[in-house]
Design a protein around this motif. Structure first.
Motif, mmCIF file in Angstrom:
data_model
loop_
_atom_site.group_PDB
_atom_site.id
_atom_site.type_symbol
_atom_site.label_atom_id
_atom_site.label_comp_id
_atom_site.label_asym_id
_atom_site.label_seq_id
_atom_site.Cartn_x
_atom_site.Cartn_y
_atom_site.Cartn_z
ATOM 1 N N MET A 95 -58.623 -101.427 27.399
ATOM 2 C CA MET A 95 -57.781 -100.692 26.366
ATOM 3 C C MET A 95 -57.788 -101.497 25.172
ATOM 4 S SD MET A 95 -56.952 -98.135 28.234
ATOM 5 C CE MET A 95 -55.839 -97.604 26.856
ATOM 6 N N LYS A 96 -58.445 -102.454 25.095
ATOM 7 C CA LYS A 96 -58.506 -103.262 24.111
ATOM 8 C C LYS A 96 -58.406 -102.867 22.513
ATOM 9 C CE LYS A 96 -60.959 -107.491 21.740
ATOM 10 N NZ LYS A 96 -62.045 -108.306 21.895
ATOM 11 N N SER A 97 -59.257 -101.584 22.255
ATOM 12 C CA SER A 97 -59.457 -101.037 21.029
ATOM 13 C C SER A 97 -57.988 -100.366 20.763
ATOM 14 C CB SER A 97 -60.592 -100.111 20.800
ATOM 15 O OG SER A 97 -60.576 -99.216 21.998
ATOM 16 N N ILE A 124 -52.954 -100.301 17.519
ATOM 17 C CA ILE A 124 -51.568 -100.177 17.246
ATOM 18 C C ILE A 124 -51.090 -101.468 16.534
ATOM 19 C CG2 ILE A 124 -49.325 -99.837 18.642
ATOM 20 C CD1 ILE A 124 -51.021 -98.416 20.752
ATOM 21 N N GLN A 125 -51.378 -102.470 17.110
ATOM 22 C CA GLN A 125 -51.147 -103.775 16.787
ATOM 23 C C GLN A 125 -51.386 -104.028 15.128
ATOM 24 O OE1 GLN A 125 -52.906 -106.401 19.389
ATOM 25 N NE2 GLN A 125 -51.072 -106.858 20.750
ATOM 26 N N GLY A 139 -46.209 -105.604 30.608
ATOM 27 C CA GLY A 139 -45.059 -105.663 29.512
ATOM 28 C C GLY A 139 -45.581 -105.465 27.960
ATOM 29 N N LYS A 140 -46.718 -106.000 27.505
ATOM 30 C CA LYS A 140 -46.984 -105.799 26.338
ATOM 31 C C LYS A 140 -47.205 -104.457 25.896
ATOM 32 C CE LYS A 140 -49.494 -110.569 26.008
ATOM 33 N NZ LYS A 140 -50.552 -111.149 26.007
ATOM 34 N N CYS A 199 -43.210 -98.181 23.563
ATOM 35 C CA CYS A 199 -41.800 -98.008 23.221
ATOM 36 C C CYS A 199 -41.634 -97.920 21.575
ATOM 37 C CB CYS A 199 -40.942 -99.105 23.819
ATOM 38 S SG CYS A 199 -40.574 -99.096 25.421
ATOM 39 N N VAL A 200 -42.585 -98.669 20.924
ATOM 40 C CA VAL A 200 -42.555 -98.774 19.504
ATOM 41 C C VAL A 200 -42.993 -97.378 18.913
ATOM 42 C CG1 VAL A 200 -43.730 -99.559 17.297
ATOM 43 C CG2 VAL A 200 -42.750 -101.189 19.181
ATOM 44 N N LEU A 201 -44.027 -96.856 19.725
ATOM 45 C CA LEU A 201 -44.494 -95.461 19.273
ATOM 46 C C LEU A 201 -43.585 -94.387 19.651
ATOM 47 C CD1 LEU A 201 -48.208 -95.751 20.527
ATOM 48 C CD2 LEU A 201 -47.298 -96.360 18.216
#
Length: 227
Positions: free
Chosen positions: A74-76, A81-82, A143-144, A150-152
């Motif tokens: 799921m890295k990309s 998002i980051q 958790g990350k 949650c931000v989205l």
């Protein structure tokens, strides 16, 4: 008499990690013997203390291995998002597409993994009896990811991403997607499937898109399926 082929230290460690993921997930830490781990890995039992310091060290290494497997896959999406959050204010339409893209990528990358069965079983056991392994998985990955989602969702809903409502809603939506992997045997039984295929994943994406769009009032789900 043929000589037994020697394997490299890296391959030995990988085989033990895979054996540990399978057996710890199936039998738990207490129920798994080092002899079983070595036999399944096809290595000498002494390799466990040599490479991992013992059974507990292997168990913790398996938890880190699970984190690495999921994080690599799921890295990309996570980095996208980051990167967007670092560059400035996230707008609602971006958050909508990022959320759906993350869920679709999870289904493409995680659900079709050849080690899904062992990985999901190990994670489920850690969920049911949280210990040191759960902490590694939570701090290293889950958790990350949960906080980013949650931000989205918070951006889409116009609410504080750390509010109880947003966390609960995010958890419900994430659980819908994760459940496709963790409860796949129920789905296989109901639909008379033997496995997941790319075509079946596409139909599952349609169902997930409809649920997410309904839950967040995003309108027509096809606009996300076409991109």
């Amino acid at each position: 008499m043929m000589k037994k082929q020697r394997i490299s230290p890296d391959e030995t460690k990988l085989q033990l990690l895979k054996a540990g993921m399978h057996l710890f997930g199936l039998q738990g830490f207490e129920g798994t013997r080092t002899r079983e781990l070595a036999q399944m890995a096809g290595v000498n039992q002494a390799a466990i203390p040599y490479h991992f310091g013992g059974k507990e060290g292997l168990y913790l290494a398996v938890a880190r291995y699970v984190v690495k497997r999921g994080s690599d896959q799921m890295k990309s999406e996570v980095e996208m998002i980051q990167h967007t959050l670092r560059d400035g204010k996230l707008v609602k339409v971006e958050a909508e597409h990022m959320l759906m893209r993350f869920f679709f990528a999870f289904m493409d990358n995680i659900i079709l993994s050849e080690d899904l069965s062992d990985r999901s079983r190990f994670i489920l056991r850690e969920y049911s009896t949280p210990g040191a392994g759960f902490e590694i998985i939570y701090e290293g990955m889950l958790g990350k990811i949960h906080k980013l989602l949650c931000v989205l969702v918070g951006t889409i809903e116009g609410e504080n991403p750390e509010s109880e409502r947003v966390i609960l809603k995010t958890h419900a939506l994430f659980g819908t997607v994760v459940g496709n992997a963790l409860t796949r045997n129920l789905l296989f039984r109901r639909l008379d499937w033997e496995n997941f295929t790319p075509e079946r994943i596409e139909r599952m994406k349609q169902a997930v898109a409809e649920i997410v769009c309904h839950g967040l009032n995003l309108g027509d789900p096809n606009k996300y399926l076409e991109t």
